[in-house]
Enzyme design. Structure first.
Site, PDB file in Angstrom:
ATOM      1  N   HIS A 139     -59.274  53.367 -51.047  1.00 38.89           N
ATOM      2  CA  HIS A 139     -58.349  54.025 -51.973  1.00 38.89           C
ATOM      3  C   HIS A 139     -59.102  54.507 -53.210  1.00 38.89           C
ATOM      4  O   HIS A 139     -60.334  54.398 -53.286  1.00 38.89           O
ATOM      5  CB  HIS A 139     -57.148  53.129 -52.301  1.00 38.89           C
ATOM      6  CG  HIS A 139     -57.473  51.837 -53.019  1.00 38.89           C
ATOM      7  ND1 HIS A 139     -58.175  51.799 -54.205  1.00 38.89           N
ATOM      8  CD2 HIS A 139     -57.176  50.553 -52.717  1.00 38.89           C
ATOM      9  CE1 HIS A 139     -58.287  50.551 -54.616  1.00 38.89           C
ATOM     10  NE2 HIS A 139     -57.700  49.765 -53.717  1.00 38.89           N
ATOM     11  N   HIS A 162     -61.952  52.149 -54.759  1.00 38.71           N
ATOM     12  CA  HIS A 162     -63.236  52.129 -54.031  1.00 38.71           C
ATOM     13  C   HIS A 162     -63.899  53.496 -54.129  1.00 38.71           C
ATOM     14  O   HIS A 162     -65.123  53.608 -54.250  1.00 38.71           O
ATOM     15  CB  HIS A 162     -63.031  51.824 -52.545  1.00 38.71           C
ATOM     16  CG  HIS A 162     -62.074  50.700 -52.266  1.00 38.71           C
ATOM     17  ND1 HIS A 162     -60.884  50.875 -51.601  1.00 38.71           N
ATOM     18  CD2 HIS A 162     -62.143  49.378 -52.572  1.00 38.71           C
ATOM     19  CE1 HIS A 162     -60.263  49.714 -51.494  1.00 38.71           C
ATOM     20  NE2 HIS A 162     -60.999  48.799 -52.086  1.00 38.71           N
ATOM     21  N   CYS A 211     -57.920  29.569 -53.592  1.00 38.01           N
ATOM     22  CA  CYS A 211     -57.194  30.823 -53.334  1.00 38.01           C
ATOM     23  C   CYS A 211     -57.991  31.621 -52.299  1.00 38.01           C
ATOM     24  O   CYS A 211     -59.149  31.977 -52.542  1.00 38.01           O
ATOM     25  CB  CYS A 211     -57.033  31.648 -54.611  1.00 38.01           C
ATOM     26  SG  CYS A 211     -56.358  33.305 -54.265  1.00 38.01           S
ATOM     27  N   CYS A 219     -59.066  35.122 -53.517  1.00 45.37           N
ATOM     28  CA  CYS A 219     -60.290  35.140 -54.335  1.00 45.37           C
ATOM     29  C   CYS A 219     -61.471  34.583 -53.567  1.00 45.37           C
ATOM     30  O   CYS A 219     -62.611  34.745 -53.985  1.00 45.37           O
ATOM     31  CB  CYS A 219     -60.148  34.277 -55.584  1.00 45.37           C
ATOM     32  SG  CYS A 219     -58.896  34.780 -56.728  1.00 45.37           S
ATOM     33  N   CYS A 255     -52.124  32.093 -58.410  1.00 44.00           N
ATOM     34  CA  CYS A 255     -53.340  32.823 -58.755  1.00 44.00           C
ATOM     35  C   CYS A 255     -52.955  34.093 -59.502  1.00 44.00           C
ATOM     36  O   CYS A 255     -52.136  34.873 -59.020  1.00 44.00           O
ATOM     37  CB  CYS A 255     -54.113  33.173 -57.482  1.00 44.00           C
ATOM     38  SG  CYS A 255     -55.375  34.423 -57.795  1.00 44.00           S
ATOM     39  N   HIS A 291     -53.882  37.296 -57.371  1.00 42.75           N
ATOM     40  CA  HIS A 291     -53.294  37.525 -56.046  1.00 42.75           C
ATOM     41  C   HIS A 291     -51.825  37.135 -55.965  1.00 42.75           C
ATOM     42  O   HIS A 291     -51.193  37.302 -54.926  1.00 42.75           O
ATOM     43  CB  HIS A 291     -54.127  36.827 -54.974  1.00 42.75           C
ATOM     44  CG  HIS A 291     -55.479  37.450 -54.840  1.00 42.75           C
ATOM     45  ND1 HIS A 291     -56.570  36.994 -55.533  1.00 42.75           N
ATOM     46  CD2 HIS A 291     -55.888  38.544 -54.152  1.00 42.75           C
ATOM     47  CE1 HIS A 291     -57.614  37.767 -55.260  1.00 42.75           C
ATOM     48  NE2 HIS A 291     -57.225  38.707 -54.435  1.00 42.75           N
ATOM     49  N   LYS A 336     -50.416  48.814 -61.848  1.00 40.48           N
ATOM     50  CA  LYS A 336     -51.550  48.249 -61.119  1.00 40.48           C
ATOM     51  C   LYS A 336     -51.442  48.665 -59.639  1.00 40.48           C
ATOM     52  O   LYS A 336     -50.346  48.692 -59.083  1.00 40.48           O
ATOM     53  CB  LYS A 336     -51.437  46.727 -61.266  1.00 40.48           C
ATOM     54  CG  LYS A 336     -52.572  45.954 -60.705  1.00 40.48           C
ATOM     55  CD  LYS A 336     -52.353  44.469 -61.039  1.00 40.48           C
ATOM     56  CE  LYS A 336     -53.191  43.626 -60.082  1.00 40.48           C
ATOM     57  NZ  LYS A 336     -53.093  42.207 -60.309  1.00 40.48           N
ATOM     58  N   LYS A 388     -50.782  46.398 -52.846  1.00 41.14           N
ATOM     59  CA  LYS A 388     -50.337  46.664 -51.479  1.00 41.14           C
ATOM     60  C   LYS A 388     -48.812  46.647 -51.412  1.00 41.14           C
ATOM     61  O   LYS A 388     -48.220  47.447 -50.703  1.00 41.14           O
ATOM     62  CB  LYS A 388     -50.907  45.615 -50.529  1.00 41.14           C
ATOM     63  CG  LYS A 388     -52.344  45.883 -50.183  1.00 41.14           C
ATOM     64  CD  LYS A 388     -52.786  45.031 -49.002  1.00 41.14           C
ATOM     65  CE  LYS A 388     -54.269  45.224 -48.787  1.00 41.14           C
ATOM     66  NZ  LYS A 388     -54.880  44.215 -47.951  1.00 41.14           N
TER      67      LYS A 388
HETATM   68  N1  MSP Z   1     -66.495  42.523 -51.198  1.00 36.90           N
HETATM   69  C1  MSP Z   1     -66.443  42.379 -52.612  1.00 36.90           C
HETATM   70  C2  MSP Z   1     -67.671  42.974 -53.267  1.00 36.90           C
HETATM   71  C3  MSP Z   1     -68.975  42.388 -52.813  1.00 36.90           C
HETATM   72  S1  MSP Z   1     -70.337  43.196 -53.565  1.00 36.90           S
HETATM   73  C4  MSP Z   1     -71.649  42.265 -53.158  1.00 36.90           C
HETATM   74  C5  MSP Z   1     -65.211  43.093 -53.155  1.00 36.90           C
HETATM   75  N2  MSP Z   1     -64.693  44.060 -52.386  1.00 36.90           N
HETATM   76  S2  MSP Z   1     -63.427  44.966 -52.761  1.00 36.90           S
HETATM   77  O1  MSP Z   1     -63.128  45.713 -51.569  1.00 36.90           O
HETATM   78  O2  MSP Z   1     -62.380  44.193 -53.308  1.00 36.90           O
HETATM   79  O3  MSP Z   1     -63.956  45.991 -53.809  1.00 36.90           O
HETATM   80  C6  MSP Z   1     -63.912  45.743 -55.197  1.00 36.90           C
HETATM   81  C7  MSP Z   1     -64.444  46.968 -55.883  1.00 36.90           C
HETATM   82  O4  MSP Z   1     -63.659  48.121 -55.495  1.00 36.90           O
HETATM   83  C8  MSP Z   1     -64.369  46.979 -57.396  1.00 36.90           C
HETATM   84  O5  MSP Z   1     -65.424  46.285 -58.020  1.00 36.90           O
HETATM   85  C9  MSP Z   1     -64.427  48.462 -57.660  1.00 36.90           C
HETATM   86  O6  MSP Z   1     -65.715  48.936 -57.422  1.00 36.90           O
HETATM   87  C10 MSP Z   1     -63.501  48.990 -56.589  1.00 36.90           C
HETATM   88  N3  MSP Z   1     -62.100  48.964 -57.017  1.00 36.90           N
HETATM   89  C11 MSP Z   1     -61.050  48.443 -56.296  1.00 36.90           C
HETATM   90  N4  MSP Z   1     -59.900  48.670 -56.990  1.00 36.90           N
HETATM   91  C12 MSP Z   1     -60.175  49.312 -58.149  1.00 36.90           C
HETATM   92  C13 MSP Z   1     -59.386  49.888 -59.172  1.00 36.90           C
HETATM   93  N5  MSP Z   1     -58.065  49.779 -59.201  1.00 36.90           N
HETATM   94  N6  MSP Z   1     -60.019  50.576 -60.141  1.00 36.90           N
HETATM   95  C14 MSP Z   1     -61.372  50.769 -60.132  1.00 36.90           C
HETATM   96  N7  MSP Z   1     -62.133  50.257 -59.183  1.00 36.90           N
HETATM   97  C15 MSP Z   1     -61.604  49.404 -58.239  1.00 36.90           C
HETATM   98  O7  MSP Z   1     -64.807  42.783 -54.255  1.00 36.90           O
END
Ligand code: MSP
Length: 517
Positions: free
Chosen positions: A18, A21, A126, A129, A143, A146, A297, A300
């Site tokens: 999304h 990411h 959790c 997390c 949490c 979550h 925010k 899902k």
């Molecule tokens: N798998 C772990 C990361 C391991 S790195 C060694 C993880 N994955 S995640 O799929 O949850 O991705 C988190 C990352 O996705 C955030 O740090 C950011 O880069 C991005 N984002 C997810 N949601 C976001 C927002 N709402 N806004 C900005 N970036 C966000 O954590």
């Protein structure tokens, strides 16, 4: 030769790609393109994080295997990133055999260094997390992230002795002010390292009696490695740790890009792990804020995650990419709405940049026979435009070095406005009517076209689809070659006169309205 190594977090395979990411990956892609264009040896890593209880839980719910879930979602990320044209050099999966080998080698090394020991642990866990929570993580017994109640758990875990590194790390962060940037996150990391902050060693294993989806500990086959310890090591595997010939050189140039949600793991766990295994710290940790959507925010349950493929379909990916990079101040939270995207894209791309390109091409057809004319009567106004191009280049390079992408784009667009104003003031349609006005008209049009060449090259890392199309319409080779990023002292006037322009469809058509979501 300068080197540049940029990473994104590896994304969990329990969610679809999304805007969040996508944003981090856009930032990494922009930086990778910028450095390639600057002629640096560049490596860009992204991928998926596939082990852990969360994935096993998702698989059980769907009555399938964790491997099947990982394969499906990892492919979804990869296919989306490819469709969006991201220029990564490797898409890593934590299930890749070289990564599994590396994690075990690192575990052995850290164990031998005396940094891992076994303890009984009891607490509230959790699964969202993937860790035990502390009081600070709880709101009304749930949490905070979550919004689910953690489970009481008691189990034997191996622990990494993070606390051994507390003083060293605090000292390192103090001595290297931009190790973690922007500053607010550096301060947060330092606060987590304060003596009274309750910093603890962290668990790096899960008993197989509970979780089997993970990498087995080399020194105890009854346990698998905790997903975070496994995941961080991807940054090493991605560039061929331990024995790729250029590993050391690339590692020294590492730029991690993450959002604030995973600061602790990257700012504390990771440097300590590296130290324990005898590697120097990464160069910089770059932390951005969070996107909300329509003021809420992303969640899902709300189903409000923005699908980047849909945005591409509606507005073109470059317009989406432009909006995200222009709107968010790196490090600070921002809000996404389609209305704001449309307003921004219309103002900056359609009415300003697109208009400059269209009128330059139109007038080149009308007054110069459809080929780039020569500048034969250069005067003070042209010198002023040239100086503006150099100022824009200086601003872009300074801003990118500090991750101020919004400033870089603002500088480019401001230059486009200046060139539009120059065209208004020179008014080729009037110049043409004057006796002997051709030289003046040609000079004006050449100046506008050369400005557009600078704009396209400066924009290329940010708008990788549009920039080559601008160049193509100016009659230049559409490829943007390594080393072609204009520095402030680049040659003004490199656009060759005589080349036929190739006007195509408008590059940034005006968007009529935001689609209802
Ligand atoms: N798998 C772990 C990361 C391991 S790195 C060694 C993880 N994955 S995640 O799929 O949850 O991705 C988190 C990352 O996705 C955030 O740090 C950011 O880069 C991005 N984002 C997810 N949601 C976001 C927002 N709402 N806004 C900005 N970036 C966000 O954590």
């Amino acid at each position: 030769m300068n080197r540049f190594y940029v990473t994104t977090p590896i994304y969990y395979v329990n969610d679809v790609p999304h805007i969040g990411h996508c944003f981090t990956t856009i930032v990494a892609d922009t930086l990778a393109r910028y450095h390639r264009l600057a002629g640096d040896e560049t490596f860009f890593l992204t991928g998926t994080d596939e082990h852990g209880e969360k994935i096993a839980e998702a698989a059980a719910l769907r009555d399938t295997t964790p491997q099947a879930v990982a394969d499906e979602y990892s492919q979804r990320f990869r296919a989306t990133w490819e469709a969006l044209g991201f220029s990564f050099d490797r898409f890593i999966r934590t299930t890749d055999p070289d990564h599994v080998r590396n994690v075990q080698a690192v575990l052995t090394r850290v164990h031998e260094a005396g940094d891992i020991d076994f303890r009984e642990y009891e607490g509230l866990y959790c699964v969202g997390c993937e860790r035990f929570l502390t009081d600070r993580d709880l709101v009304d017994g749930r949490c905070a992230d979550h919004e689910r109640a953690p489970e009481p758990r008691r189990e034997g875990n191996y622990f990494f002795r993070l606390t051994r590194y507390r003083e060293w790390l605090a000292e390192y962060i103090r001595a290297h002010p931009d190790f973690i940037r922007p500053e607010r996150y550096r301060n947060e990391a330092l606060a987590m390292l304060r003596e009274d902050s309750g910093l603890e060693d962290f668990s790096i294993s899960r008993p197989k009696s509970r979780v089997t989806w993970g990498i087995e500990l080399p020194f105890d086959p009854d346990h698998v490695c905790y997903v975070w310890f496994d995941a961080l090591i991807n940054y090493l595997t991605g560039i061929g740790y331990p024995d790729a010939p250029d590993f050391d050189a690339l590692w020294g140039a590492t730029q991690h890009v993450i959002a604030k949600d995973i600061l602790k793991q990257h700012a504390l766990f990771w440097p300590a792990m590296l130290r324990s295994m005898g590697l120097p710290p990464f160069r910089h940790l770059n932390v951005h804020g969070y996107w909300s959507v329509d003021g809420r925010k992303i969640s899902k349950s709300l189903g409000n995650a923005v699908d980047p493929l849909l945005m591409r379909e509606r507005y073109g990916f470059d317009a989406f990419r432009y909006f995200l990079l222009r709107e968010m101040v790196f490090g600070v939270d921002a809000n996404f709405t389609e209305e704001a995207l449309v307003t921004r894209a219309n103002a900056d791309l359609a009415n300003n940049l697109g208009n400059l390109l269209n009128r330059t091409l139109n007038m080149t057809e009308r007054f110069a026979g459809g080929a780039v004319p020569s500048a034969v009567a250069v005067g003070a106004p042209e010198a002023e435009v040239e100086a503006g191009a150099r100022r824009a280049a200086t601003a872009v390079h300074g801003a990118v070095a500090e991750f101020k992408f919004h400033d870089a784009l603002a500088a480019i667009v401001a230059f486009a406005s200046d060139v539009n104003r120059y065209l208004d003031a020179r008014a080729p349609w009037k110049q043409a009517k004057r006796e002997g006005g051709t030289a003046a008209v040609h000079t004006t049009l050449y100046t506008a076209a050369e400005s557009l060449r600078w704009i396209a090259l400066l924009l290329a890392p940010f708008l990788p689809e549009a920039a080559p199309r601008i160049l193509a319409q100016l009659g230049l080779a559409a490829s943007v070659a390594p080393g072609s990023l204009p520095r402030e002292d680049a040659r003004w006037g490199a656009l060759a006169a005589g080349a036929p322009i190739a006007r195509g469809a408008p590059l940034f058509p005006r968007i009529e309205r935001a689609d209802p979501r």
